[in-house]
Scaffold this active site. Structure first.
Site, short mmCIF file in Angstrom:
data_model
loop_
_atom_site.label_atom_id
_atom_site.label_comp_id
_atom_site.label_asym_id
_atom_site.label_seq_id
_atom_site.Cartn_x
_atom_site.Cartn_y
_atom_site.Cartn_z
N ALA A 124 -11.05 -18.81 29.39
CA ALA A 124 -11.33 -18.13 30.66
C ALA A 124 -12.81 -17.80 30.78
CB ALA A 124 -10.50 -16.86 30.75
N GLU B 106 -4.32 -23.40 26.14
CA GLU B 106 -3.08 -23.20 26.88
C GLU B 106 -2.81 -24.32 27.87
OE1 GLU B 106 -2.09 -18.53 27.02
OE2 GLU B 106 -4.00 -19.08 27.97
N GLU C 243 -7.98 -15.01 22.26
CA GLU C 243 -7.88 -13.80 23.07
C GLU C 243 -7.91 -12.53 22.22
OE1 GLU C 243 -6.06 -17.09 25.51
OE2 GLU C 243 -6.01 -16.45 23.41
#
Length: 252
Positions: A64, A107, A127
């Site tokens: 991200a 992912e 994460e």
């Protein structure tokens, strides 16, 4: 320059390529929306039989975009755009991985049907290293891919897996020298040459069967088997064997 590119290198094959090299292909809302749109477009394209998802030559995607993530509150996180387009694609998706596939990048790979990795590829769910829980399916798909204990090790440490280790764990189907894209495209072309309805049914039965009981999965498989007897391609497959020639599948 588009941040998500679509290429068609061979008949029946499309490549969806992440293209934000200046931020190591970090995934922001725009990229996620464009990826979903690309998959939707290709699933509607009758000329395409298989899709390859890839990034750059030295990095797949680092996850991200933290510049976008850092400013979010709980409401923003709830509203944040996520999608499972590759998982629900009716057409097979092969991940071609060069370099690092971390966080959300990994992912996306977990949504693909199988993975071709270059020797320099690495896979990680990072994460936890910043105090976050994966939000794109890793806590559910990673245990199904490599087993609970291996997945817990990866999720709780954030440590990367090498391509060789990922292959050993069954996460990667092949490790290749050089760029992974050529081999992925070769396999995509092979799949695209197979009877399209059978390919689609196999993918659907496997995906649904993983989330149901064994008996229900067997019933799904049996129904898929029966449905193929209504296709012209199965008739062509039988005829080609009986007549000693190459089949000419039409997707009907």
């Amino acid at each position: 320059m588009a941040v998500v590119e679509i290429e068609k290198p061979r008949d029946g094959v499309a490549i969806v390529r992440l293209n934000r090299p200046e931020v190591r292909n970090a995934l922001n809302t725009e990229v996620r929306e464009l990826l979903a749109a690309a998959v939707d477009t290709l699933n509607k394209d009758d000329d395409i039989g298989a899709i390859v998802l890839t990034g750059g030559d030295t990095v797949f995607a680092v996850g991200a975009d933290l510049n976008e993530q850092a400013g979010r509150d709980v409401v923003g996180a709830i509203r944040a755009y996520t999608h499972q387009a590759f998982w629900y694609s009716g057409k097979p998706v092969i991940a071609a991985v060069n370099g690092d596939a971390f966080g959300g990048g990994n992912e996306f790979i977990l949504q693909c049907d199988f993975v071709i990795a270059a020797e320099n590829a690495r896979f990680a769910q990072t994460e936890v290293t910043i105090g976050l829980v994966p939000g794109g399916g890793a806590t559910q798909r990673l245990p199904r891919a490599i087993g609970r204990q291996n997945a817990m090790y990866a999720l709780l440490t954030g440590a990367p897996l090498s391509a060789a280790d990922a292959y050993r764990l069954g996460y990667v189907s092949e490790v290749v020298e050089g760029n992974a894209i050529d081999r992925a495209v070769e396999l995509a072309a092979l799949i695209a040459s197979r009877p399209r309805l059978a390919v689609r049914q196999i993918k659907e039965v496997v995906r649904l069967g993983l989330d149901t009981s064994f008996e229900a999965g067997i019933a799904l498989e049996r129904r898929g088997y029966q449905l193929m007897f209504g296709t012209q391609d199965l008739r062509e497959g039988f005829a080609s064997i009986q007549e000693g020639r190459r089949p000419d599948f039409t997707g009907d």
